[in-house]
Design a protein around this motif. Sequence first.
Motif, mmCIF file in Angstrom:
data_model
loop_
_atom_site.group_PDB
_atom_site.id
_atom_site.type_symbol
_atom_site.label_atom_id
_atom_site.label_comp_id
_atom_site.label_asym_id
_atom_site.label_seq_id
_atom_site.Cartn_x
_atom_site.Cartn_y
_atom_site.Cartn_z
ATOM 1 N N GLU A 20 -37.337 -85.448 80.104
ATOM 2 C CA GLU A 20 -37.609 -85.462 78.660
ATOM 3 C C GLU A 20 -37.036 -84.203 77.992
ATOM 4 O O GLU A 20 -36.413 -84.272 76.931
ATOM 5 C CB GLU A 20 -39.114 -85.534 78.408
ATOM 6 N N ASP A 72 -33.947 -84.416 75.329
ATOM 7 C CA ASP A 72 -34.178 -84.005 73.945
ATOM 8 C C ASP A 72 -33.101 -83.024 73.487
ATOM 9 O O ASP A 72 -32.611 -83.104 72.351
ATOM 10 C CB ASP A 72 -35.565 -83.382 73.815
ATOM 11 N N ALA A 101 -29.910 -84.961 72.864
ATOM 12 C CA ALA A 101 -29.985 -85.697 71.606
ATOM 13 C C ALA A 101 -29.815 -84.767 70.407
ATOM 14 O O ALA A 101 -29.128 -85.116 69.428
ATOM 15 C CB ALA A 101 -31.317 -86.438 71.525
ATOM 16 N N GLN A 102 -30.408 -83.592 70.466
ATOM 17 C CA GLN A 102 -30.227 -82.621 69.389
ATOM 18 C C GLN A 102 -28.760 -82.223 69.258
ATOM 19 O O GLN A 102 -28.230 -82.111 68.151
ATOM 20 C CB GLN A 102 -31.074 -81.369 69.658
ATOM 21 N N GLU A 141 -26.826 -85.056 67.660
ATOM 22 C CA GLU A 141 -27.128 -85.182 66.236
ATOM 23 C C GLU A 141 -26.409 -84.093 65.431
ATOM 24 O O GLU A 141 -25.956 -84.332 64.304
ATOM 25 C CB GLU A 141 -28.633 -85.089 66.016
ATOM 26 N N VAL A 175 -33.311 -91.830 77.950
ATOM 27 C CA VAL A 175 -34.157 -91.030 77.062
ATOM 28 C C VAL A 175 -33.358 -90.580 75.845
ATOM 29 O O VAL A 175 -33.849 -90.589 74.714
ATOM 30 C CB VAL A 175 -34.756 -89.819 77.804
ATOM 31 N N VAL A 176 -32.099 -90.204 76.047
ATOM 32 C CA VAL A 176 -31.238 -89.867 74.918
ATOM 33 C C VAL A 176 -31.098 -91.071 73.987
ATOM 34 O O VAL A 176 -31.188 -90.943 72.749
ATOM 35 C CB VAL A 176 -29.845 -89.400 75.418
ATOM 36 N N ARG A 180 -33.173 -93.493 73.574
ATOM 37 C CA ARG A 180 -34.449 -93.674 72.845
ATOM 38 C C ARG A 180 -34.553 -92.703 71.677
ATOM 39 O O ARG A 180 -34.917 -93.079 70.564
ATOM 40 C CB ARG A 180 -35.600 -93.442 73.823
ATOM 41 N N GLU A 181 -34.211 -91.434 71.921
ATOM 42 C CA GLU A 181 -34.321 -90.428 70.866
ATOM 43 C C GLU A 181 -33.330 -90.689 69.734
ATOM 44 O O GLU A 181 -33.662 -90.528 68.551
ATOM 45 C CB GLU A 181 -34.110 -89.031 71.455
ATOM 46 N N HIS A 215 -34.689 -93.496 67.627
ATOM 47 C CA HIS A 215 -35.738 -93.051 66.715
ATOM 48 C C HIS A 215 -35.163 -92.280 65.530
ATOM 49 O O HIS A 215 -35.796 -92.213 64.462
ATOM 50 C CB HIS A 215 -36.743 -92.170 67.456
ATOM 51 N N ARG A 216 -33.994 -91.681 65.696
ATOM 52 C CA ARG A 216 -33.376 -90.912 64.616
ATOM 53 C C ARG A 216 -32.466 -91.759 63.735
ATOM 54 O O ARG A 216 -31.782 -91.245 62.861
ATOM 55 C CB ARG A 216 -32.603 -89.725 65.206
ATOM 56 N N HIS A 235 -37.815 -96.103 82.144
ATOM 57 C CA HIS A 235 -37.228 -95.855 80.831
ATOM 58 C C HIS A 235 -36.459 -97.073 80.331
ATOM 59 O O HIS A 235 -36.415 -97.332 79.113
ATOM 60 C CB HIS A 235 -36.313 -94.634 80.886
#
Length: 534
Positions: free
Chosen positions: A38, A42, A45-46, A49, A75-76, A78-79, A82-83, A103
């Motif tokens: 996780e 995260d 993903a940041q 973005e 997980v990426v 998924r994130e 969500h964004r 996952h």
Amino acid sequence: MPMTPSPLVQRAVVTAAQMEALEARLFAAGMPVAALMEKVADRIAQWIETHYSLAEFPTVGVLVGPGHNGGDALVVARELHHRGYGVHLAYLSDRLKDLTAAHSIYAQHLGIPRVQTVTDLEACQLIVDGGFGLGLTRPLMGDIAAMIEAVNRWSIPVVSIDLPSGLDTDRGLPLGATLRATHTLCLGLWKRGLLQDAALPWVGELALLPFDIPAADIAAVVGATPALQRLTAATAIAQLPLHRAPTVHKYQVGHLLLVVGSTRYGGAALLAGRGAIASGVGMLTLVVPESLRLTALAQLPEALVVGAAETATGAIATLPPTLDWSQYDAVACGPGMTLDSTVFEAVWTCDRALILDADGLNWLAQESAVKRLRDGQRPAPRDHRAAPTLLTPHPGEFRRLFPDLWQAATDPTAAAEAAARATQSLVLLKGARTVIAPGDGRVWINPDSTPALARGGSGDVLTGLVGGLAAQHLQGEFADSPNAALLAAALGGVWWHAQTGRAIADERSVLGANPSHLAAALLPSLALVQKGEG
């Protein structure tokens, strides 16, 4: 975004086995595998973005491998979902590890679509590669290879997680089909394979995403001072003689002797001289063929230029009879001399710290071959010198010097280390990722260079620059440690030279770093770094 990594994290370079040992320590200490996944995902993903905004890259295809690299990717996914990104999943295998499978189930619950084939991702604006990362040992073949090759044919940016799928973690070599990344986000610590020349066609731009490995755990696996290090700006700048006493004079900041040039390659002598002058060395003496003396005087007014008797072909035949080795702190020899010169033996046997390049290395390779044939042995090139020696080959020269070591080595890093140990010399193996090995088990890799430096004469500038730095160190901080002086000069000089080439390429394109301009730009580029502007 994560904080700037510590100097140790920025420097340390690890193998697959070392990274696996580090992760095992974290898990044994109580860090849940799922929690680490996780945390890492995260940060990925940041990063995505920030660099690939939703407005410009609204749909993202994610390649999902069977292991934890695929779990990171999910997980990426998924994130990013969500964004607001439109995420589409393509699985490279139906057999998933348990955590990755969990996952996958949750991604299905969220309604993240799974495509039937990788080719269905061609309409996406971005691909995230979470196929195969750390520790891959088998070539990717068959259907997986076909999927990877399909992605490589697209003009779509690819962000690879940790390593591009198909790349060997330690050697940087492609294992069968290999994904060609636009960016590779290296997780935790730098992987050895990513810093090899062979990896450059596959990795794109590199970024390190640390995940807060405790320093004590890093030290337990790779040591507080890792044997294999990435050469950072902080490390390199610390090796440069940038601080002088206010009362210092020219005889206290080094005297370099350059033995260089021939009538055929007079430019090499001038370029090496300009590199030495840029180093800030207090005194510079050039020995060149007599026919070059006046040209060198006109072009290099800062130098003491001594003309030497020359051969019928315009090479240096003998060193001046008045030459007193004790006047010099360091000697650099080889650029532009041709093998017609007959002074290499005298230079090699002098008692000064020596930087040997170009035709000096070619002479050494010939001498080594003769000695092997004569003695029926496999000695290191020539006899070991009593004084410190820095050999600066490019790969072709290295192969001539050390054919067996080159063939046996897994990569240039291993080759340079083996040669340094065998010769009891410091070896600077030039390349897209220059390797510096002092022969004591430590190795540095310079990670940032530019193909703009692929010009005849760039290496001559480097020889003069490193020679001038070495002469200064031998008069200064490392006066009692000549091997450390040569190492400091190599580390500082290689980085400075490469950064100057990069700055020129940024300003004048990859075609703009002609060696004369390179030598002239050395000091301005360093001044910008000191001011924090470069």
